[in-house]
Design an enzyme around this catalytic site. Sequence first.
Site, PDB file in Angstrom:
ATOM      1  N   GLU A 165     -68.390  -0.759   4.668  1.00 11.73           N
ATOM      2  CA  GLU A 165     -68.411  -0.547   3.218  1.00 11.73           C
ATOM      3  C   GLU A 165     -67.006  -0.544   2.612  1.00 11.73           C
ATOM      4  O   GLU A 165     -66.849  -0.884   1.453  1.00 11.73           O
ATOM      5  CB  GLU A 165     -69.100   0.785   2.886  1.00 11.73           C
ATOM      6  CG  GLU A 165     -70.553   0.874   3.280  1.00 11.73           C
ATOM      7  CD  GLU A 165     -71.478   0.100   2.359  1.00 11.73           C
ATOM      8  OE1 GLU A 165     -71.063  -0.270   1.244  1.00 11.73           O
ATOM      9  OE2 GLU A 165     -72.616  -0.144   2.773  1.00 11.73           O
ATOM     10  N   CYS A 173     -70.725  -4.249  -6.265  1.00 14.23           N
ATOM     11  CA  CYS A 173     -70.952  -4.819  -4.934  1.00 14.23           C
ATOM     12  C   CYS A 173     -71.569  -6.216  -5.084  1.00 14.23           C
ATOM     13  O   CYS A 173     -71.907  -6.621  -6.201  1.00 14.23           O
ATOM     14  CB  CYS A 173     -71.855  -3.890  -4.116  1.00 14.23           C
ATOM     15  SG  CYS A 173     -73.582  -3.893  -4.650  1.00 14.23           S
TER      16      CYS A 173
END
Length: 176
Positions: free
Chosen positions: A44, A53
């Site tokens: 991440e 994202c």
Amino acid sequence: MRNITKIVTTTICSVSAIISIVLVDYSDEIRTSKQGLEIIGNAESCRNEPYYCPANILTVGIGSTSKVEQREYSNDEIARLWIMDIKEAEQCVNQNANGPKLPQSVFDATVSITFNVGCTKMKSSTMFKYLNSGNYQAACNELPRCNKSVGKVLNGLVIRREKERELCLLDLNSFQ
């Protein structure tokens, strides 16, 4: 002519620093091991400021998407958000994938993918069906199949899923 240097101060967000905070302050609240946290955190990455994202979801810290505000977050805030997200993924695995009976490495890998994909998608997955039937090896081998975001294969997900698969298979020889 004078040179004027503008100093910009920003809090540095480090995955290892956040993992340290979690292990010191929250380890009694989660089952996920340091190894599992490292897979999630390294995949991440960590950002103090919100970003979108690949699925176009506002995100901050180490993949946290709940109640994200447009501001800079401290490492302690990021650790608290992350621990809530980890606990949510663990609860999903415990309730829907026989989590309490899973070997640690299988549990960690399953929490990682659940953290990334979400409980709604994982509940009906073939992987969870294999976990519920005790076929851990088949479940682990399902991980590489989940390598797309918005219909596109992402190299980062290919790498993450292989690391999850390796971790997932780690304890199986000694478990069976």
